[in-house]
Design a protein around this motif. Structure first.
Motif, PDB file in Angstrom:
ATOM      1  N   ARG A  40     -16.712   4.687 -17.156  1.00  0.00           N
ATOM      2  CA  ARG A  40     -16.147   6.005 -17.380  1.00  0.00           C
ATOM      3  C   ARG A  40     -15.187   5.986 -18.575  1.00  0.00           C
ATOM      4  N   ARG A  41     -14.353   4.933 -18.619  1.00  0.00           N
ATOM      5  CA  ARG A  41     -13.395   4.836 -19.715  1.00  0.00           C
ATOM      6  C   ARG A  41     -14.118   4.793 -21.054  1.00  0.00           C
ATOM      7  N   VAL A  44     -15.674   8.264 -21.753  1.00  0.00           N
ATOM      8  CA  VAL A  44     -14.728   9.354 -22.012  1.00  0.00           C
ATOM      9  C   VAL A  44     -13.912   9.095 -23.278  1.00  0.00           C
ATOM     10  N   ALA A  45     -13.524   7.846 -23.464  1.00  0.00           N
ATOM     11  CA  ALA A  45     -12.559   7.571 -24.523  1.00  0.00           C
ATOM     12  C   ALA A  45     -13.186   7.429 -25.897  1.00  0.00           C
TER      13      ALA A  45
ATOM     14  N   HIS B 121      -5.353   3.066 -20.911  1.00  0.00           N
ATOM     15  CA  HIS B 121      -6.028   3.456 -22.141  1.00  0.00           C
ATOM     16  C   HIS B 121      -5.303   4.653 -22.727  1.00  0.00           C
ATOM     17  N   GLU B 123      -5.981   6.956 -24.739  1.00  0.00           N
ATOM     18  CA  GLU B 123      -6.669   8.232 -24.906  1.00  0.00           C
ATOM     19  C   GLU B 123      -6.876   8.959 -23.580  1.00  0.00           C
ATOM     20  N   LEU B 124      -6.806   8.240 -22.487  1.00  0.00           N
ATOM     21  CA  LEU B 124      -7.083   8.864 -21.198  1.00  0.00           C
ATOM     22  C   LEU B 124      -5.831   9.535 -20.642  1.00  0.00           C
ATOM     23  N   ASP B 128      -6.417   9.846 -15.094  1.00  0.00           N
ATOM     24  CA  ASP B 128      -7.493   8.881 -15.318  1.00  0.00           C
ATOM     25  C   ASP B 128      -6.948   7.462 -15.314  1.00  0.00           C
ATOM     26  N   LEU B 132      -7.867   4.040 -13.390  1.00  0.00           N
ATOM     27  CA  LEU B 132      -8.269   2.853 -14.143  1.00  0.00           C
ATOM     28  C   LEU B 132      -7.374   1.665 -13.801  1.00  0.00           C
TER      29      LEU B 132
END
Lengths: 285, 445
Positions: A40-41, A44-45, B121, B123-124, B128, B132
């Motif tokens: 998912r990361r 999405v990223a 992360h 950007e998340l 999210d 993660l």
């Protein structure tokens, strides 16, 4: 506390070296949610803060196909087994792209994840597996594009002949993922200490493409060098793929068998090396 | 109670220097030895890990023959000076790096917090990243989902939860990260000095949480810190590492006492490598050659009772021309590193030339600061306070330990109670209460 009467049952034992073939698959299964989160990361990223966003999934193969069609089709005039060049190249690019991405992404597993690996334990195999899966999504999207093109050409009466071998697609994907993963983890394990290999991988993958019938059909290869091309385990996969979707070339079960065996061997070697490195790489990476 | 962690003869060998052509030769050599079934030749040349002395070998034992056991539900502390092997031990315990020799057995799920926010992360979004980070720490999706509200609540960044974390302030980032970690429910929790990042309130929150999970839920906590006060408050037993070996291990009080002895042995000498130590700053114009903390009779010690006399005896050596000389001695707070008291003593205003040496003694007649631990700060600097010609010994010596002691026993003053830094004994000398005419009965009516 007396040690003799009830020796507690330990859940984890940390020793200098683990077994040769221990894949920790049970552990990987326990961390399946993490696998999903990584996928998912990645998904999405990766295109955050881009204007075109996920349409880059399409643009990349389309632009490459156009380039290849002009350079190899129109200028170099390499034959394409009587299949429209656009389809021929696109099929090759989408297919090769998946393998190449799997290989390059996996090969940087240890180095690029060092900051996470250095702080938390989870089965390291989760990282390369998540790469393979998230790339599969990209591959799926690009396959839709390819199928769209095939339908369009077919309706316009072009010489394409998708056939029953399409059913082999999952197996072909499995082979490509396996090969990419196998080579990738070997490279990533070996690059933890000596970074030389990571330089090789970048352009090596590109060179390897020319030893694979991506931009030319196997039939066009000179007899003298054919055996080299056939030694390449990707050859039969790309060939089968093109045969199934475009009806180009021919299907050779023996060659596909060879690729399957090759994949099993590569994965086995990869796992052994990966296991050796997993415990010591933090000291050297 | 049964053991939750058992560490047996764990050793870890590190190669110093850079990886290059010579390493590959050594690797081949090692492989050759292993193929012949012999012991790794480089294990024999490994030296005791002492970062100050220059070793003869490129191989160093970061840990050597470490064995200990931690019982279930226990809060176990590990302390040691920089480079003593604490982090290496934690890395091996959290399975991030493997041991060279020995084995470790663990019972139950392990979660290690060597850092907060691992794998965040940028950007998340916050939400999210909770998922993660939670999965990286070993929580399942279901677990995180059920705790999501509580995590967001604990972090106090609800408003920003759907904003990418790269837009967060560093404080918000840490809060969110710790909120996730605080909701882990492993049987064994391994915590490195993550507390160092937050403010005092945050640190208290973390310590409280660790105390709770062990006390109320019976989980085992392994805690590594430089903050002796935190160790003292939290841990029942403590292990002290020194140069990769166990120096002592026992109840926290015993261990800390021995640790004070160990730290006191730090020798300030003119040769201590300035590049190697962030706590010693200066360009080598002038150097401390000795610092002694003594009582009024000249006995070296670092534990004093309220009202006692403390003497600081320092000596120094001049290596390059220096114009005038000031001596600064400060007592710092162990928790916030704030300066509690600082004095500048002018030693001379004439120029000193290379080869000059000197001695000075500073006396604090009676010390009245709140009982606790206080790092010491010593500085030599020229007359114009030019940063170039100075030498700083910051928290390198044993900290000053102040105790309540007998002198205040006969007063009403309880030195452990008052807040603030200064402890001035006070006695109640006048206390009259004039009772009211109203009785309790009347109020009820």
């Amino acid at each position: 506390m007396s040690k003799s009467n009830s020796e507690p049952e330990w859940t984890i034992e940390i020793k200098p070296v683990s077994g040769w073939f221990n894949l920790h698959l049970k552990d990987v299964w326990r961390y399946r949610d993490l696998l999903f989160m990584f996928v998912r990361r990645d998904f999405v990223a990766v295109y955050k803060q881009t204007i075109l966003g996920p349409s880059w999934f399409f643009l990349q193969p389309i632009l490459t196909t156009i380039t290849f069609t002009i350079v190899f089709g129109n200028i170099a005039k390499i034959p394409t087994d009587n299949v429209p060049p656009v389809l021929f190249y696109m099929a090759g690019i989408v297919c090769w792209g998946y393998f190449a991405d799997c290989l390059t992404r996996t090969s940087s597993t240890f180095v690029s994840n060092a900051h996470i690996f250095g702080k938390v334990y989870f089965p390291r195999l989760v990282s390369p597996l998540s790469n393979v899966i998230s790339l599969l999504i990209k591959f799926g999207i690009q396959m839709l594009l390819l199928i769209g093109f095939i339908i369009y050409y077919k309706l316009n009466g072009a010489l394409v002949d998708p056939n029953i071998y399409i059913l082999l697609t999952p197996y072909l994907i499995f082979l490509m993922a396996g090969l990419g993963l196998g080579f990738g983890i070997i490279v990533s394990s070996l690059t933890t200490k000596y970074r030389d290999l990571s330089f090789l991988v970048g352009f090596g993958v590109q060179l390897l493409m020319y030893a694979t019938p991506v931009i030319y059909p196997l039939s066009a290869a000179p007899e003298k060098y054919k055996w080299i091309i056939l030694l390449n385990p990707m050859t039969s996969i790309i060939d089968t793929f093109k045969y199934a979707y475009l009806g180009a070339g021919e299907f050779n079960a023996g060659n596909l068998m060879y690729s399957s065996v090759f994949m099993v061997v590569i994965i086995a070697i990869g796992v052994v090396i990966f296991n050796r490195i997993e415990k010591t790489f933090m000291d050297t990476v | 109670m049964s053991d939750a962690i058992r560490v047996e003869d764990v050793s870890k060998l590190y190669r110093l220097g850079i990886v290059g052509n010579r390493t590959i030769a050594e690797d081949l050599n090692r492989l050759w030895a292993r193929m012949r079934g012999k012991e790794d030749p480089y294990m024999k040349v490994g030296e005791i890990n002492n970062r100050i002395t220059k070793g003869r070998s490129d191989y160093v034992w970061a840990l050597k023959d470490i064995s200990f056991e931690v019982k279930k539900g226990e809060r176990f502390g590990i302390i040691g000076k920089n480079g003593a092997g604490k982090s290496t031990l934690l890395k091996i315990l959290s399975r991030v790096a493997g041991p060279t020799k020995g084995s470790i057995k663990l019972k139950g799920r392990v979660a290690s917090l060597l850092e907060v926010g691992t794998g965040f992360h940028p950007e998340l979004t916050g939400r999210d990243n909770i998922f993660l980070n939670g999965s990286i720490l070993g929580m399942s999706q279901k677990e995180i989902k059920s705790k999501l509200d509580s995590i967001v609540d604990f972090s106090g960044v609800e408003r920003y939860i759907d904003t990418p974390v790269k837009r967060y302030s560093s404080g918000m980032y840490v809060r969110l990260a710790f909120a996730v970690a605080a909701h882990l429910e492993p049987e064994i929790l391994i915590v490195d000095e993550v507390l160092a990042v937050g403010d005092a309130e945050f640190q208290r929150k973390c310590l409280g949480k660790m105390h709770d999970v062990s006390e109320k839920e019976g989980r085992t906590v392994l805690f590594v810190s430089h903050n002796l006060q935190a160790i003292k408050n939290l841990c029942q037993r403590t292990l002290i590492l020194n140069n990769g070996e166990i120096f002592t291990s026992g109840t926290t009080d015993e261990s800390l006492k021995k640790y004070a002895e160990l730290v006191r042995e730090v020798k300030i000498n003119v040769k201590t490598d300035i590049d190697n130590n962030t706590n010693r700053r200066g360009k080598g114009v002038i150097r401390f050659s000795g610092i002694d903390v003594t009582d009024s009779d000249g006995n070296k010690r670092n534990e004093f009772e309220l009202g006692e006399t403390i003497k600081f005896k320092i000596s120094y050596e001049v290596f390059r021309e220096i114009e005038g000389l000031n001596l600064i001695i400060a007592i710092l707070s162990g928790l916030s590193r704030e300066c509690i008291t600082l004095a500048i003593h002018k030693l001379t205003s004439s120029t000193l030339y290379p080869g000059a040496t000197g001695e000075a003694e500073v006396v604090i007649p009676d010390i009245y600061i709140k009982p606790g631990e206080y790092p010491l700060y010593f500085e030599l600097i020229d007359e114009k306070f030019n940063g170039y010609s100075k030498d700083v010994i910051d928290d390198l010596t044993a900290p000053l330990i102040i105790k309540g002691g007998d002198s205040v026993k006969e007063t009403d003053f309880d030195p452990d109670k008052p807040s603030g830094f200064i402890a001035i004994p006070s006695n109640l000398v006048m206390n009259e209460i004039e009772t009211s005419k109203i009785t309790k009965k009347e109020i009820l009516n």
